[in-house]
Scaffold this motif. Structure first.
Motif, PDB file in Angstrom:
ATOM      1  N   ILE A 149       2.431   1.757  -3.470  1.00  0.00           N
ATOM      2  CA  ILE A 149       1.479   2.301  -4.459  1.00  0.00           C
ATOM      3  C   ILE A 149       1.264   3.796  -4.197  1.00  0.00           C
ATOM      4  O   ILE A 149       1.244   4.607  -5.127  1.00  0.00           O
ATOM      5  N   LEU A 180       1.248  10.209  -3.206  1.00  0.00           N
ATOM      6  CA  LEU A 180       0.283  10.249  -2.104  1.00  0.00           C
ATOM      7  C   LEU A 180       0.999   9.857  -0.820  1.00  0.00           C
ATOM      8  O   LEU A 180       1.859   8.971  -0.832  1.00  0.00           O
ATOM      9  N   ASN A 182       2.367   7.274  -6.610  1.00  0.00           N
ATOM     10  CA  ASN A 182       1.313   8.167  -7.098  1.00  0.00           C
ATOM     11  C   ASN A 182       1.265   9.485  -6.326  1.00  0.00           C
ATOM     12  O   ASN A 182       0.219  10.140  -6.271  1.00  0.00           O
ATOM     13  N   LYS A 201      -7.833   6.174  -7.893  1.00  0.00           N
ATOM     14  CA  LYS A 201      -7.768   4.754  -8.244  1.00  0.00           C
ATOM     15  C   LYS A 201      -6.598   4.085  -7.515  1.00  0.00           C
ATOM     16  O   LYS A 201      -6.729   2.955  -7.024  1.00  0.00           O
ATOM     17  N   ALA A 202      -5.479   4.779  -7.418  1.00  0.00           N
ATOM     18  CA  ALA A 202      -4.314   4.232  -6.695  1.00  0.00           C
ATOM     19  C   ALA A 202      -4.643   4.059  -5.211  1.00  0.00           C
ATOM     20  O   ALA A 202      -4.282   3.047  -4.601  1.00  0.00           O
ATOM     21  N   LEU A 203      -5.343   5.031  -4.633  1.00  0.00           N
ATOM     22  CA  LEU A 203      -5.747   4.896  -3.225  1.00  0.00           C
ATOM     23  C   LEU A 203      -6.701   3.722  -3.051  1.00  0.00           C
ATOM     24  O   LEU A 203      -6.619   2.976  -2.077  1.00  0.00           O
ATOM     25  N   HIS A 204      -7.605   3.570  -4.012  1.00  0.00           N
ATOM     26  CA  HIS A 204      -8.560   2.467  -3.936  1.00  0.00           C
ATOM     27  C   HIS A 204      -7.823   1.127  -4.015  1.00  0.00           C
ATOM     28  O   HIS A 204      -8.121   0.205  -3.239  1.00  0.00           O
ATOM     29  N   ALA A 205      -6.856   1.032  -4.922  1.00  0.00           N
ATOM     30  CA  ALA A 205      -6.063  -0.207  -5.028  1.00  0.00           C
ATOM     31  C   ALA A 205      -5.282  -0.452  -3.739  1.00  0.00           C
ATOM     32  O   ALA A 205      -5.238  -1.576  -3.226  1.00  0.00           O
ATOM     33  N   SER A 206      -4.683   0.607  -3.191  1.00  0.00           N
ATOM     34  CA  SER A 206      -3.961   0.466  -1.911  1.00  0.00           C
ATOM     35  C   SER A 206      -4.905  -0.003  -0.814  1.00  0.00           C
ATOM     36  O   SER A 206      -4.538  -0.828   0.018  1.00  0.00           O
ATOM     37  N   ALA A 207      -6.116   0.544  -0.827  1.00  0.00           N
ATOM     38  CA  ALA A 207      -7.110   0.182   0.190  1.00  0.00           C
ATOM     39  C   ALA A 207      -7.480  -1.288   0.096  1.00  0.00           C
ATOM     40  O   ALA A 207      -7.713  -1.949   1.113  1.00  0.00           O
ATOM     41  N   THR A 231     -13.462  -3.092 -11.766  1.00  0.00           N
ATOM     42  CA  THR A 231     -12.618  -2.467 -10.744  1.00  0.00           C
ATOM     43  C   THR A 231     -11.284  -3.195 -10.624  1.00  0.00           C
ATOM     44  O   THR A 231     -10.214  -2.578 -10.555  1.00  0.00           O
ATOM     45  N   LEU A 269      -7.799   3.943   7.675  1.00  0.00           N
ATOM     46  CA  LEU A 269      -8.399   2.720   7.126  1.00  0.00           C
ATOM     47  C   LEU A 269      -7.754   1.475   7.743  1.00  0.00           C
ATOM     48  O   LEU A 269      -8.441   0.505   8.094  1.00  0.00           O
ATOM     49  N   LEU A 293      -3.696   6.332   4.334  1.00  0.00           N
ATOM     50  CA  LEU A 293      -4.245   4.982   4.549  1.00  0.00           C
ATOM     51  C   LEU A 293      -4.378   4.605   6.019  1.00  0.00           C
ATOM     52  O   LEU A 293      -5.014   3.609   6.352  1.00  0.00           O
ATOM     53  N   GLY A 308     -13.148   3.680  -7.412  1.00  0.00           N
ATOM     54  CA  GLY A 308     -12.695   2.911  -8.560  1.00  0.00           C
ATOM     55  C   GLY A 308     -12.964   3.510  -9.923  1.00  0.00           C
ATOM     56  O   GLY A 308     -12.350   3.102 -10.899  1.00  0.00           O
ATOM     57  N   LEU A 340      -2.258  -0.738 -12.374  1.00  0.00           N
ATOM     58  CA  LEU A 340      -1.380   0.132 -11.587  1.00  0.00           C
ATOM     59  C   LEU A 340      -0.237  -0.617 -10.905  1.00  0.00           C
ATOM     60  O   LEU A 340       0.639  -0.001 -10.305  1.00  0.00           O
ATOM     61  N   GLY A 385       0.833  -1.215   0.000  1.00  0.00           N
ATOM     62  CA  GLY A 385       0.000   0.000   0.000  1.00  0.00           C
ATOM     63  C   GLY A 385       0.863   1.258   0.000  1.00  0.00           C
ATOM     64  O   GLY A 385       0.612   2.209  -0.750  1.00  0.00           O
ATOM     65  N   HIS A 413      -7.377  -1.848 -11.165  1.00  0.00           N
ATOM     66  CA  HIS A 413      -6.314  -1.891 -10.157  1.00  0.00           C
ATOM     67  C   HIS A 413      -5.067  -2.586 -10.705  1.00  0.00           C
ATOM     68  O   HIS A 413      -3.947  -2.139 -10.479  1.00  0.00           O
TER      69      HIS A 413
END
Lengths: 252, 252
Positions: free
Chosen positions: A179, A185, A183, B156-162, A221, A193, A190, B89, A228, A176, A225
């Motif tokens: 990634i 971030l 990007n 999308k990157a945050l969603h994948a990390s999540a 979805t 979460l 995170l 996503g 990436l 995580g 992912h």
């Protein structure tokens, strides 16, 4: 007062030593390690790098890596005291050369830089006689409220579970973070979460708590992912997605 | 007072609704869902199952599954208001039919049965104009302290990390629970370890926090664990062990 000698100077040894320092009826009278530079963390007690200089004590704790436990057991003499190892992964019989032996396994992840509250750590205990088990329990009760009788098979199962919920989980955090970094971030985003994911299972079983695209095998979805990710991350994503779908997909 | 209509009645909709109820400057004037039985959770406001009965509002929030967002965008009329979706996503352009549109993505895991503190949830925001972004931020500021400007790629990157740090992590908890159950052990024993694993990364990076047999590729311990696992669990164990060793092994 129970007199203890700790053999080993790694993370488990350091944290055990600190916990015993706070315990009322325990005194660590010596710490052994063959590498003198590792002994600087134990300046409040006697230390030695020679097995021949080991003091007499009530309990010897082999807080060592699995392979080192077997090696040390071979060279440490049996003073008739109680000998305990701290490993989740190996059986009690690794110490069977000693008349009195057992296991003193704290189920926790230890890093040198981070303090831990031993009081809440489950202590998985085993010994080769009822009398030795009572001694082991008394020692554990000085540092933790959570004492567990576990046989070697159960301890191995707990150790394997710990690899999943701790070591592997931490590796997923690492992915995580990777990634996020790629990007622009912050990994901090995170953290709420991560915290909630760990807290949720106080109320719900992990099966009930499961969320995410894998449950529905939501390919749109998922494919988004995968684009990436590195090859290695993709393999992990696909395998865990398939495993979640296998378990949960039928219930929908 | 910003008037909001929520489209959708799932976990995200329920938790957003509760958060808006506590916000000072926001009023949810209606909740839409095509299935009337799902609307029982919104008894304090007006509800409807018909798109033709949608009220006029300042902001419409499409708190729906990804595929449902696209379907709803097609049938909901453009009242000239601001239209936001809550998905990590899919891109902002899923709502490009609306003159004013954007994204309102709360980075958190929501289960119907568990309350969450919205205040600490990172709100990932995006809009198709500066004016719309300001409106989106104002709405988000009513429920959370953590507002983030993120473009669709970052989201999308945050969603994948999540997915890694939440969904996959929770699946590892499920495997831990399964191993415990098969060995007559309570899953509760693992909870302090799970908590500490999640807390550790407040102080250490996940790379620094890594522990366990995989770092050293300690085959003795690893083989012992594999004996206890199902085929599926074995595959996961082997892949994650290899991934950890690849990352950390060289540093030892």
């Amino acid at each position: 007062m129970t007199q203890v000698v700790i053999l080993g100077a790694g993370n488990v040894a350091i944290h055990l030593y600190k916990a015993f320092e706070k315990a009322e009826d325990v005194e660590v009278i010596q710490v052994y390690n063959h590498r003198p530079e590792k002994l600087v963390n134990f300046s409040e007690t006697s230390t030695t790098t020679a097995v021949s200089e080991l003091k007499e004590a009530d309990i010897y704790i082999l807080a060592l890596k699995d392979d080192a436990i077997l090696k040390m057991a071979n060279i440490v003499p049996d003073f008739g005291a109680l000998y305990l190892h701290t490993s989740g992964g190996i059986g009690m019989d690794a110490l069977s050369k000693f008349r009195n032996h057992g296991v003193f396994y704290p189920l926790q992840t230890f890093s040198a830089k981070r303090a831990v509250d031993f009081n809440q750590i489950p202590m998985c205990l085993e010994a080769n006689s009822e009398k030795n088990l009572q001694k082991t329990k008394k020692l554990a009760a000085g540092i933790s409220e959570k004492l567990l009788d576990t046989n070697s098979t159960q301890r191995k199962a707990l150790h394997a579970s710990a690899v999943f919920v701790c070591n592997f989980t931490n590796h997923l955090y690492t992915i995580g973070a990777d990634i996020c970094q790629k990007n622009d971030l912050s990994f901090d985003i995170l953290k709420p979460l991560i915290k909630e994911t760990a807290s949720k299972i106080e109320e719900l079983s992990p099966e009930e708590a499961q969320t995410g695209p894998a449950i529905r095998n939501d390919r749109g979805t998922i494919e988004g992912h995968l684009e990436l990710l590195t090859e290695n991350q993709k393999n992990i994503y696909e395998l865990l997605t398939a495993s979640i779908y296998k378990l949960h997909g039928k219930k929908l």
